[in-house]
Design a protein around this motif. Structure first.
Motif, PDB file in Angstrom:
ATOM      1  N   ALA A   1      -1.715 -24.434 -41.808  1.00  0.00           N
ATOM      2  CA  ALA A   1      -1.179 -25.046 -40.641  1.00  0.00           C
ATOM      3  C   ALA A   1      -0.609 -24.124 -39.663  1.00  0.00           C
ATOM      4  CB  ALA A   1      -0.120 -26.174 -40.947  1.00  0.00           C
ATOM      5  N   ALA A   2       0.288 -23.229 -40.384  1.00  0.00           N
ATOM      6  CA  ALA A   2       1.020 -22.378 -39.501  1.00  0.00           C
ATOM      7  C   ALA A   2      -0.011 -21.268 -38.858  1.00  0.00           C
ATOM      8  CB  ALA A   2       2.030 -21.526 -40.478  1.00  0.00           C
ATOM      9  N   ARG A   3      -0.913 -20.742 -39.586  1.00  0.00           N
ATOM     10  CA  ARG A   3      -1.932 -19.793 -39.131  1.00  0.00           C
ATOM     11  C   ARG A   3      -2.685 -20.574 -37.908  1.00  0.00           C
ATOM     12  NH1 ARG A   3      -2.996 -15.643 -42.704  1.00  0.00           N
ATOM     13  NH2 ARG A   3      -4.424 -14.925 -41.497  1.00  0.00           N
ATOM     14  N   LEU A   4      -3.041 -21.641 -38.045  1.00  0.00           N
ATOM     15  CA  LEU A   4      -3.950 -22.301 -37.001  1.00  0.00           C
ATOM     16  C   LEU A   4      -3.018 -22.680 -35.636  1.00  0.00           C
ATOM     17  CD1 LEU A   4      -6.358 -24.558 -38.867  1.00  0.00           C
ATOM     18  CD2 LEU A   4      -6.758 -22.032 -38.260  1.00  0.00           C
ATOM     19  N   LEU A   5      -1.702 -22.995 -36.005  1.00  0.00           N
ATOM     20  CA  LEU A   5      -1.033 -23.111 -34.848  1.00  0.00           C
ATOM     21  C   LEU A   5      -0.651 -22.002 -34.050  1.00  0.00           C
ATOM     22  CD1 LEU A   5       1.056 -24.965 -33.277  1.00  0.00           C
ATOM     23  CD2 LEU A   5       2.815 -24.562 -35.011  1.00  0.00           C
ATOM     24  N   GLY A   6      -0.440 -20.824 -34.739  1.00  0.00           N
ATOM     25  CA  GLY A   6      -0.568 -19.619 -34.117  1.00  0.00           C
ATOM     26  C   GLY A   6      -1.595 -19.115 -33.377  1.00  0.00           C
ATOM     27  N   PHE A   7      -2.876 -19.501 -33.875  1.00  0.00           N
ATOM     28  CA  PHE A   7      -3.891 -19.263 -33.127  1.00  0.00           C
ATOM     29  C   PHE A   7      -4.237 -20.018 -31.875  1.00  0.00           C
ATOM     30  CE2 PHE A   7      -8.718 -19.767 -32.526  1.00  0.00           C
ATOM     31  CZ  PHE A   7      -8.963 -18.510 -32.403  1.00  0.00           C
ATOM     32  N   ARG A   8      -3.921 -21.392 -31.990  1.00  0.00           N
ATOM     33  CA  ARG A   8      -3.898 -22.069 -30.842  1.00  0.00           C
ATOM     34  C   ARG A   8      -2.991 -21.771 -29.746  1.00  0.00           C
ATOM     35  NH1 ARG A   8      -5.091 -24.538 -26.868  1.00  0.00           N
ATOM     36  NH2 ARG A   8      -5.005 -26.576 -26.549  1.00  0.00           N
ATOM     37  N   ARG A   9      -2.066 -21.132 -30.017  1.00  0.00           N
ATOM     38  CA  ARG A   9      -1.096 -20.936 -28.830  1.00  0.00           C
ATOM     39  C   ARG A   9      -1.461 -19.722 -28.336  1.00  0.00           C
ATOM     40  NH1 ARG A   9       4.642 -21.712 -32.579  1.00  0.00           N
ATOM     41  NH2 ARG A   9       5.019 -23.845 -31.740  1.00  0.00           N
ATOM     42  N   LYS A  10      -2.025 -18.796 -29.025  1.00  0.00           N
ATOM     43  CA  LYS A  10      -2.589 -17.267 -28.654  1.00  0.00           C
ATOM     44  C   LYS A  10      -3.903 -18.083 -27.707  1.00  0.00           C
ATOM     45  CE  LYS A  10      -0.753 -14.061 -30.385  1.00  0.00           C
ATOM     46  NZ  LYS A  10       0.292 -12.978 -29.559  1.00  0.00           N
ATOM     47  N   MET A  11      -4.470 -18.906 -27.977  1.00  0.00           N
ATOM     48  CA  MET A  11      -5.711 -19.345 -27.158  1.00  0.00           C
ATOM     49  C   MET A  11      -5.062 -19.832 -25.692  1.00  0.00           C
ATOM     50  SD  MET A  11      -8.617 -18.754 -28.619  1.00  0.00           S
ATOM     51  CE  MET A  11      -9.807 -20.011 -27.711  1.00  0.00           C
TER      52      MET A  11
END
Length: 375
Positions: A347-357
């Motif tokens: 969840a944390a990894r995907l949240l970070g990826f979403r913010r980068k996008m």
């Protein structure tokens, strides 16, 4: 199939974290508490914060999902739960999700409406699969009821899923095409401008025509396009840890995406479901990626799989299949949240990826002028 001998670049070690309650205020401190605040943006609870288990539908509360900061929510419309008896419809569960999506300005995608995957057809309708005309009528009535009710909210629609795999029905290619066509036409009658998605089954081509008359995913899409079936996106599920299927290396995932993308006639693509377990599957022969499945390997795979998917030029959207381990259906232990509601590392990894996008890239750098030639 054990593909752990592939890429062996180091996987980030797991970090110790306090338990974070996602249905209320975070209980941890520091960056762990911040993760909880990111995932849960208020302390309200919906009916005690428990996942709903009415009928065959299991979903988490709206407040548990709110902090994921994603723009789109897939609202399931399981036929077997909405119409448990022919002609009698239960809308409470779907209504709650649509009210929440509207109140939080999430874009809803509803479906699948024609679901020919295992469990997608209610038990009372299974005998009708032997009579395509009767089954077509039952599907029409269900799709019409759903679309007329929710079309005013302007959702996109997952029109069909798993039709080409023929795991439930024994349709001929013509009957498969007609089933999808009728579902799309029925949706268009209520939502003329809505975007429609057709999710194929078995995108890696593991099933052969001998397996109940299955059709390859690319061949099926080409058939739909050539027959003039109007839809807007092709959905590709990339699911690991499922019984009866081996684990795929990311190079194989990229190769599969390239096979679809390279077709000029292929509509735009959505990776409609990414999934990998956070614990060793109970079924034998499932395999693993790099190392036995754990929260750490799930998080590493999720982060890299999203990057592979979104790096493809025709892929418009990528989504995770299951939000919580104890809610909904799908691969066991593949949720982003555990049974108690605590966020996993994925969840944390995907949240970070979403913010980068979502970060703006800014203007392109101006090339420096060429140096003057020496005299």
């Amino acid at each position: 199939e054990d593909l752990s001998a592939g890429d062996r670049s180091p996987v980030p070690p797991p970090r110790n974290r306090d338990q974070v309650a996602v249905t209320g205020l975070p209980q941890g401190r520091g960056r762990d508490a911040q993760l909880g605040r990111d995932l849960v943006d208020d302390a309200d609870q919906d009916e005690g914060g428990e996942s709903s288990r009415r009928g065959a539908v299991q979903v988490i509360t709206a407040h548990s999902a709110k902090g994921l900061e994603f723009d789109t929510v897939l609202v399931p419309t399981p036929w077997s739960a909405i119409e448990q008896r022919e002609g009698r419809f239960t809308w409470e569960q779907v209504d709650r999700w649509m009210i929440w999506a509207k109140s939080t300005r999430r874009v809803p995608v509803m479906g699948p409406l024609l679901d020919l995957r295992p469990g997608g057809v209610p038990s009372w309708a299974l005998p009708a699969l032997r009579d395509p005309a009767k089954f077509e009528r039952l599907v029409y009535e269900f799709v019409r009821e759903v679309t007329v009710r929710y079309a005013p909210q302007g959702p996109s629609w997952l029109a069909a899923a798993g039709v080409n795999s023929n795991e439930v029905a024994a349709f001929s290619p013509v009957q498969m095409c007609q089933a999808v066509r009728h579902a799309c036409v029925t949706i268009r009658q209520a939502s003329p401008a809505a975007k429609l998605i057709v999710e194929v089954g078995d995108p890696f081509g593991e099933r052969s025509p001998a397996d109940g008359g299955a059709i390859g995913a690319i061949q099926f899409v080409r058939m739909l396009v050539s027959e003039g079936v109007r839809f807007d996106f092709v959905g590709l599920p990339i699911v690991l840890g499922d019984a009866g299927r081996g684990t795929r290396d990311l190079m194989q995932v990229a190769s599969m995406l390239d096979r679809f993308i390279s077709r000029n006639e292929m509509p735009p693509i959505l990776v409609s479901a990414l999934a990998a377990p956070s614990a060793a599957p109970r079924e034998p022969g499932v395999g693993f990626w790099r190392e036995p499945w754990s929260e750490r390997s799930q998080a590493a795979w999720a982060a890299m799989a999203f990057q592979v998917a979104m790096s493809s030029r025709k892929v418009q959207v990528a989504g995770w299949d299951r939000l919580r381990d104890d809610a909904g259906t799908g691969v066991r232990d593949s949720g982003l949240f555990g049974p108690g509601g605590a966020p996993k590392q994925a969840a944390a990894r995907l949240l970070g990826f979403r913010r980068k996008m979502r970060e703006a890239l800014g203007p392109a750098p101006t090339p420096s002028p060429a140096a003057a030639p020496a005299s």
